[in-house]
Design a protein around this motif. Structure first.
Motif, PDB file in Angstrom:
ATOM      1  N   ARG A 290      -8.506  -7.177  -2.611  1.00 21.20           N
ATOM      2  CA  ARG A 290      -9.950  -7.465  -2.580  1.00 21.20           C
ATOM      3  C   ARG A 290     -10.637  -6.835  -3.786  1.00 21.20           C
TER       4      ARG A 290
ATOM      5  N   ASP B 247       0.831  -1.211   0.000  1.00 17.96           N
ATOM      6  CA  ASP B 247       0.000   0.000   0.000  1.00 17.96           C
ATOM      7  C   ASP B 247       0.864   1.259   0.000  1.00 17.96           C
ATOM      8  N   LEU B 248       2.025   1.179   0.596  1.00 19.25           N
ATOM      9  CA  LEU B 248       2.963   2.308   0.528  1.00 19.25           C
ATOM     10  C   LEU B 248       3.618   2.362  -0.846  1.00 19.25           C
TER      11      LEU B 248
ATOM     12  N   SER C 124     -11.739  -4.439  -9.958  1.00 22.06           N
ATOM     13  CA  SER C 124     -12.076  -3.305  -9.086  1.00 22.06           C
ATOM     14  C   SER C 124     -10.995  -2.239  -9.123  1.00 22.06           C
TER      15      SER C 124
ATOM     16  N   GLU D 124      -6.510   7.857  -2.287  1.00 25.77           N
ATOM     17  CA  GLU D 124      -5.408   7.001  -2.707  1.00 25.77           C
ATOM     18  C   GLU D 124      -5.228   5.916  -1.628  1.00 25.77           C
ATOM     19  N   ASP D 125      -4.325   4.974  -1.914  1.00 29.00           N
ATOM     20  CA  ASP D 125      -4.130   3.878  -0.966  1.00 29.00           C
ATOM     21  C   ASP D 125      -3.338   4.311   0.260  1.00 29.00           C
ATOM     22  N   GLN D 126      -2.827   5.513   0.245  1.00 25.47           N
ATOM     23  CA  GLN D 126      -2.030   5.981   1.373  1.00 25.47           C
ATOM     24  C   GLN D 126      -2.181   7.494   1.524  1.00 25.47           C
TER      25      GLN D 126
ATOM     26  N   GLY E  71     -16.105  -6.780   0.860  1.00 19.91           N
ATOM     27  CA  GLY E  71     -15.660  -7.584  -0.274  1.00 19.91           C
ATOM     28  C   GLY E  71     -14.773  -6.879  -1.282  1.00 19.91           C
ATOM     29  N   GLY E  72     -14.575  -5.577  -1.133  1.00 18.84           N
ATOM     30  CA  GLY E  72     -13.708  -4.884  -2.076  1.00 18.84           C
ATOM     31  C   GLY E  72     -14.452  -4.309  -3.268  1.00 18.84           C
TER      32      GLY E  72
ATOM     33  N   CYS F 206      -0.736   3.542  -9.749  1.00 17.57           N
ATOM     34  CA  CYS F 206      -0.540   2.114  -9.518  1.00 17.57           C
ATOM     35  C   CYS F 206      -1.503   1.666  -8.431  1.00 17.57           C
ATOM     36  N   ARG F 207      -2.012   0.457  -8.550  1.00 16.21           N
ATOM     37  CA  ARG F 207      -2.854  -0.133  -7.511  1.00 16.21           C
ATOM     38  C   ARG F 207      -2.459  -1.587  -7.348  1.00 16.21           C
ATOM     39  N   ASP F 208      -2.433  -2.071  -6.087  1.00 16.47           N
ATOM     40  CA  ASP F 208      -2.344  -3.512  -5.952  1.00 16.47           C
ATOM     41  C   ASP F 208      -3.755  -4.065  -6.032  1.00 16.47           C
TER      42      ASP F 208
ATOM     43  N   VAL G 221       2.800   1.234  -3.838  1.00 18.64           N
ATOM     44  CA  VAL G 221       2.028   1.597  -5.039  1.00 18.64           C
ATOM     45  C   VAL G 221       1.782   3.108  -5.130  1.00 18.64           C
ATOM     46  N   GLY G 222       2.020   3.822  -4.051  1.00 12.24           N
ATOM     47  CA  GLY G 222       1.927   5.283  -4.106  1.00 12.24           C
ATOM     48  C   GLY G 222       3.261   5.927  -4.436  1.00 12.24           C
TER      49      GLY G 222
ATOM     50  N   ARG H  28      -0.811  11.208   2.227  1.00 13.06           N
ATOM     51  CA  ARG H  28       0.457  11.858   1.860  1.00 13.06           C
ATOM     52  C   ARG H  28       0.557  13.149   2.656  1.00 13.06           C
TER      53      ARG H  28
ATOM     54  N   MET I 223       2.193  10.209  -7.887  1.00 13.95           N
ATOM     55  CA  MET I 223       1.322   9.275  -8.598  1.00 13.95           C
ATOM     56  C   MET I 223      -0.097   9.393  -8.045  1.00 13.95           C
ATOM     57  N   ALA I 224      -1.074   9.299  -8.934  1.00 14.69           N
ATOM     58  CA  ALA I 224      -2.468   9.355  -8.487  1.00 14.69           C
ATOM     59  C   ALA I 224      -3.353   8.812  -9.591  1.00 14.69           C
ATOM     60  N   ALA I 225      -4.428   8.151  -9.187  1.00 12.74           N
ATOM     61  CA  ALA I 225      -5.365   7.570 -10.149  1.00 12.74           C
ATOM     62  C   ALA I 225      -5.893   8.638 -11.105  1.00 12.74           C
TER      63      ALA I 225
END
Lengths: 340, 340
Positions: free
Chosen positions: A226, A84-85, A231, B37-39, B14-15, A221-223, A87-88, B41, A160-162
């Motif tokens: 779930r 999670d760290l 998704s 984001e996943d983290q 469930g994601g 980037c995303r892992d 992928v950012g 900042r 980085m960002a979606a």
């Protein structure tokens, strides 16, 4: 003092002598924190470079069973938070680990989990610097739950960002899809599967460093945990306001996983992964990113699966084997609870 | 999209879409993170002052019942982690929150818990910047468990540690003892107690800032949570290699708590607190520290309870009401599981 108990009792969570013995013998003897204060005290020069940012993340892990082919809840708890760290675009530095343990859990199991966490932390180049243990009565939790939090550093200039993905950007995955989901399903023993499928559970910090060195303008980037790859792609398509098109024939799948999916009517696009990510890079850096991935073990199976388009915004489509197209929506409902 | 469900289902973990709806409507609408984001900042100039250190801590919360007089699991999850940072002399900055939720839990309960977390975070001047939700099947957890992790900054030159306490140092507590333990015991309804005892649950960040401004050489501080004041004092005596002597007549106790302890044969020294700390300061700064504590609401009942001595190393003794002395050992076993 030697821990004489074979199983965890409520006294091991009471704040007294039994708890201290458990913590010292099972946890801190392995994690080796700097001091026994209530908080870790840390210094990183990288955090103080002008323009650097601190990345912080957390994840709770409740995977059932706690041990499975290719990993255990400890390995997944370290890899998940490292990833999670990573992928950012952050370099992971420090982890915390909080354990909620069911009364009656075998102490030998805890030791195996802790060993596995430490091994994975070393591999990822992070330290587990602080922790906590709670014990709940039999039946109030299921063996052991672990919550890890992570702190890392995002170097100056990296953002980085979606939302940054643009039409034409290339989508690359580092390896096969669905192994973790299929592994957990098989490990639950609900099905009489003869093939042992190992989880793909892996830390992806080194992989991301390689990608970013080769493709410094990587957008997002995303892992694909779930909810699976589907998704993750939907999240990116929606945030960026782009279409995403993937090729069914390009999706890397292990034959055993394909088999499980066919038998059970599951879609591997929605199966959870714990060592698979998807990264979007500008077209002119795609080749370099792909080559860089292949230089690390976790990226040996790296492959291009599709691209962002100016098609309908927020929509993910797949060109199928037979040349048709279908919409790949977000997961509705859930395929398998307690996957991570 | 409106969340139509009244209770949490496995799909909420469930994601996919249901999880996204739950997270957006119940969690991020209140915590308001900067980006999805996943983290998180984050930037803090204070972290980059030469000599500053980052403090990191984590705590899992499994308190039963999840709502009790004076607080709930959300309030305790924020205060507990804020306090773990504060007692090390750190200024708390950011928190993460990971939820493990039992299938069937009322969404209205989650909303109350989240509101209570946000209120407490605002009071403490911290932000909840990232989080996670997992859902486990009915019977695999008990309603909701929360793990919070915290990051703060220890300013240059500050280095509090249990090892630094010296004979002659004065021990000060900020308020009454045992309220949280007694509150949870009463709230469980196992006893027909008519008195409602509210938990002392409170964030102690502002209190610690006041103490450290007035007594910059404060040696060490502990919040007296699980294991109570007795365990905190024993930990300090052992780490510092000093004796500690406290006065029974000086211990601040609410009459209701005293009553509960007498009826049940409990020792308030071992009852858990969630808003009470003990700080050791050099004798010549004790008066200033005490006065500073009294300037903030959480320190209104501050009082000196004893001092460090060159008596037997690692031993905590109490002069009793009747002039005798008794050894105050660490908690053996546990008084009440799932206190926090």
């Amino acid at each position: 003092m030697a821990l004489r108990d074979e199983r965890v009792t409520l006294a091991h969570g009471g704040g007294g002598k039994a708890m201290r013995d458990l913590i010292e013998e099972v946890f801190t003897s392995v994690f080796q924190p700097d001091a026994m204060e209530d908080q870790a005290r840390l210094v990183s020069e990288a955090l103080c470079e002008p323009g650097a940012r601190l990345a912080m993340t957390t994840d709770g892990f409740v995977v059932d069973p706690v041990e499975f082919p290719g990993g255990d809840i400890g390995k997944i708890a370290v890899c998940g938070t490292v990833n999670d760290l990573a992928v950012g675009g952050a370099k992971p530095l420090w982890l915390s680990a909080a354990f909620i343990i069911e009364e009656g859990t075998e102490i030998a199991l805890l030791r195996r989990i802790v060993a596995s966490m430490q091994a994975e932390a070393e591999k990822a180049g992070v330290r587990i610097v602080t922790g906590d243990t709670k014990v709940v009565g039999r039946g109030s939790a299921d063996k052991v739950f672990i919550t890890t939090s992570g702190v890392g550093v995002i170097p100056p200039g990296r953002d980085m960002a979606a939302t940054k993905v643009r039409p034409g950007d290339v989508a690359i995955v580092n390896g096969v899809l669905g192994d973790h989901g299929a592994a957990i399903m098989a490990a639950r023993g609900d099905m009489a599967l003869s093939a042992e499928i190992p989880s793909d559970c892996a830390g992806l910090g080194h992989l991301m460093q390689a990608v970013l060195a080769a493709a410094p303008d990587a957008r997002a980037c995303r892992d694909a945990t779930r909810g699976g790859l589907a998704s993750a792609l939907n999240e990116i398509a929606e945030a960026a306001g782009v279409g995403i098109e993937i090729e069914e024939t390009a999706l890397p799948l292990r034959p055993e996983v394909k088999g499980v999916c066919e038998i059970l009517g599951l879609d591997p696009l929605y199966l959870a992964n714990e060592g698979t990510l998807v990264v979007f890079v500008p077209e002119d850096q795609a080749e370099a990113a792909l080559a860089a991935m292949k230089t690390v073990p976790e990226g040996a199976g790296a492959t291009v699966i599709g691209k962002a388009t100016d098609g309908p915004k927020g929509r993910v489509t797949m060109r199928t084997l037979f040349g048709g197209g279908r919409i790949v929506d977000m997961l509705v409902g859930e395929q398998l609870p307690r996957i991570c």
